[in-house]
Design an enzyme around this catalytic site. Structure first.
Site, PDB file in Angstrom:
ATOM      1  N   HIS A 193       7.742   7.665   9.057  1.00  0.00           N
ATOM      2  CA  HIS A 193       8.306   7.747   7.701  1.00  0.00           C
ATOM      3  C   HIS A 193       9.688   8.213   7.923  1.00  0.00           C
ATOM      4  CE1 HIS A 193       5.717   7.384   4.458  1.00  0.00           C
ATOM      5  NE2 HIS A 193       4.641   7.421   5.224  1.00  0.00           N
TER       6      HIS A 193
ATOM      7  N   HIS B 189       3.599   3.940  -3.326  1.00  0.00           N
ATOM      8  CA  HIS B 189       4.130   5.147  -3.819  1.00  0.00           C
ATOM      9  C   HIS B 189       5.421   5.121  -4.474  1.00  0.00           C
ATOM     10  CE1 HIS B 189       0.970   7.697  -2.102  1.00  0.00           C
ATOM     11  NE2 HIS B 189       0.909   6.979  -0.930  1.00  0.00           N
TER      12      HIS B 189
ATOM     13  N   HIS C   1       2.910   4.647  13.050  1.00  0.00           N
ATOM     14  CA  HIS C   1       3.321   4.530  11.353  1.00  0.00           C
ATOM     15  C   HIS C   1       4.320   5.765  11.190  1.00  0.00           C
ATOM     16  CE1 HIS C   1       2.477   4.069   7.027  1.00  0.00           C
ATOM     17  NE2 HIS C   1       2.977   5.114   6.939  1.00  0.00           N
TER      18      HIS C   1
ATOM     19  N   ARG D  94       1.031  -1.262   0.094  1.00  0.00           N
ATOM     20  CA  ARG D  94      -0.010  -0.072   0.002  1.00  0.00           C
ATOM     21  C   ARG D  94       0.905   1.064   0.008  1.00  0.00           C
ATOM     22  NH1 ARG D  94      -0.661   4.524   2.216  1.00  0.00           N
ATOM     23  NH2 ARG D  94      -0.319   3.544   4.478  1.00  0.00           N
ATOM     24  N   ASP D  95       1.610   1.472   1.245  1.00  0.00           N
ATOM     25  CA  ASP D  95       2.196   2.889   1.133  1.00  0.00           C
ATOM     26  C   ASP D  95       3.532   2.706   0.111  1.00  0.00           C
ATOM     27  OD1 ASP D  95       3.488   5.128   1.845  1.00  0.00           O
ATOM     28  OD2 ASP D  95       3.109   4.760   3.805  1.00  0.00           O
TER      29      ASP D  95
ATOM     30  N   TYR E 207       3.628  17.846   3.173  1.00  0.00           N
ATOM     31  CA  TYR E 207       3.088  16.452   2.522  1.00  0.00           C
ATOM     32  C   TYR E 207       4.034  16.272   1.402  1.00  0.00           C
ATOM     33  CZ  TYR E 207      -1.349  14.753   4.087  1.00  0.00           C
ATOM     34  OH  TYR E 207      -2.451  14.315   4.734  1.00  0.00           O
TER      35      TYR E 207
ATOM     36  N   SER F 291       3.310  11.088   8.835  1.00  0.00           N
ATOM     37  CA  SER F 291       3.018  11.388   7.182  1.00  0.00           C
ATOM     38  C   SER F 291       4.218  11.705   6.638  1.00  0.00           C
ATOM     39  CB  SER F 291       1.770  11.767   6.868  1.00  0.00           C
ATOM     40  OG  SER F 291       0.807  11.329   7.826  1.00  0.00           O
TER      41      SER F 291
END
Lengths: 336, 336
Positions: A196, A17, A194, A13-14, A285, A167
């Protein structure tokens, strides 16, 4: 007794990207079979931006959501199949489809101040018999007390767990600790984290989250993911084994899946380059980057100045029009 | 007042491992000029295994130590020029040569239980007017009290600072914290920390070290280095800026050097692959890997089992002969 940690693997899923959403259903099935055999608890599958993400706006995936889910559910023996849904992108209809194709878990992802737009989908998921997890994105932007309020909203809708999601990869271990501790103290459901890796802290922050009480954590094989990518699942498994946590994952098998199945399918190595670091430092983002680069060129300003100003202004997805304004103001200021 | 952190950049020393010691003096000069302009305090230059490392055993460098030092010293305006020396590989003569060519700092690197073999070189460095730093390698192998004893030895020889070095990238933030705190409490000179990224914790561990009292930390542009590489200097600068520490380094300039000057000279991306992760998990020297892989093939055992057993036995550089013994014993055990 060793403390149990649940790993939700988001390679499919991630990680989408990092391959411009171009994994094929066959590739997904091959990776999922490996993750399943390694003992991963939950395997999240969908477009990088969740169910319904395949579009002109977010980039078209190589196949339809249902094709991915069908391909993966057929190979799973023990792992639970999960999906991600951003209300506004994915719909109730998508959720019903996912349940039909075997999804047992859904993470309903909202901006960290907007849990309320997730109410409907949490409730539908529960009616469909799914596990429903609230997923608070860009959690670095607000103080712990705001996250507590939003996590409690998710809990009140019936969420089975709540995630704090970094995120932009903008948090330090201290930022994680205070947020997880506060939310953990305020809700009675499990708390997840979660990460990054934009500041090179994905693993360090995940450990900080676990120390602070998180029992669900995310990873992706080889760190595949948006921006600088996620916590690298096989590293996470190794470090947690070293620290005496139980993940149920076989270390050698997960290392082998990452190296032999996932790595050959990658389009580029998952590193922290200038763009990824700039985003993490600014706390904005990843989707802002291209817009900011174009504006930087047009107005002859450093793209990093734009990103940092956007971070200071706490801009969120949907406010892309502000990028040009910021670039213009910076160029005026530079001339003075 | 913001706390000051000194960054010693080792792109041109530890980073040499990642390019098989093949940077040319011209490449080194170009990188050093960028690091100097960005405000890096100290730039370490030499073969990956230090002065005198260029050899059949450790791999031949593209040029001689003196050519590298000459090339770099000519471009430095503000940064101090440093070298690394492992007694037994580098000699007193090498140190005199380095001083002659402008080296102001030397790190005398010994195994974490053998500071005594560094006494002579620390004293010679002081006589040459250099800053002398004791560098305790493979510090994960022994408990804090042993490191305290060894750090005090270095201090007694006249060392201006002592480093705790996680050569195998095997430490967790807790491992770092207890070691740095203990050493910091026991010596009156500054304490430093050198990380490797095999468990994805280079930046996280460096932050843990700083919180525990370290004021000198290492980095390399793009994380270039042995195994999974080091703390990525430009990330370290960004994170420390975010946390309010003063490094004297210009964030944009160091990001630009990493991306525009160093990255194009890299032979491969610096990632945590199966081999690097296995070494960090097992806690053994990177130089054991090839030997272990050969033994694994010969005796039909998993190379990771060999590495983990070597880590359990706390083998150190020079004990390569044990690798075959371990592989043989494992193959016997497998057959039973």
């Amino acid at each position: 007794m060793a403390k149990k940690i649940r790993i939700i693997d988001s390679t499919l899923r991630d990680g989408m990207h990092a391959v411009s959403h171009q994994f094929t259903p066959e590739e997904m099935a091959e990776i999922a079979a490996g993750l399943d055999a390694a003992g991963i608890d939950t395997i999240e599958v969908s477009h990088g931006d969740g169910l319904g993400g395949s579009s002109y706006n977010y980039g078209f995936a190589a196949a339809k959501d249902e094709d991915y889910l069908k391909a993966v559910s057929q190979v799973l023996k023990n792992s639970k199949l999960g999906v991600l849904l951003l209300p506004g992108i994915g719909t109730a209809h998508d959720l019903e489809m996912a349940a039909k194709f075997g999804a047992k878990v859904v993470r309903v992802a909202t901006h960290c101040t907007e849990a309320d737009i997730g109410e409907q989908h949490i409730k539908i998921a529960k009616e469909l018999g799914m596990e429903a997890i609230g997923f608070l994105m860009m959690s670095h932007m607000v103080p712990p007390e705001k996250l507590v309020e939003q996590a409690k909203l998710f809990e009140s809708y019936g969420a089975d767990a709540v995630y704090i999601t970094d995120s932009a990869g903008a948090m330090t271990p201290y930022d994680v600790k205070v947020r997880i501790e506060a939310v953990k103290a305020a809700v009675s459901v499990p708390v997840g984290f979660h990460a990054h890796n934009n500041l090179g802290l994905a693993i360090g922050n995940t450990l900080a989250a676990i120390e602070a009480g998180a029992t669900y954590v995310d990873g992706t094989a080889r760190g595949l993911g948006a921006g600088a990518g996620n916590s690298q699942t096989e590293i996470l498994v190794a470090v947690l084994a070293k620290l005496g946590y139980e993940t149920g994952v076989d270390l050698y098998k997960i290392m082998d899946v990452a190296e032999e199945v996932v790595a050959p399918k990658m389009r580029r190595p998952q590193i922290v380059d200038k763009a990824a670091l700039s985003l993490g430092y600014a706390g904005v983002y990843g989707s802002f980057l291209l817009h900011a680069m174009r504006a930087a060129e047009k107005f002859k300003v450093d793209v990093r100045d734009i990103l940092i100003e956007l971070g200071r202004l706490k801009t969120v997805g949907g406010q892309e029009d502000m990028i040009v304004d910021v670039a213009y103001e910076l160029s005026k200021a530079n001339k003075q």
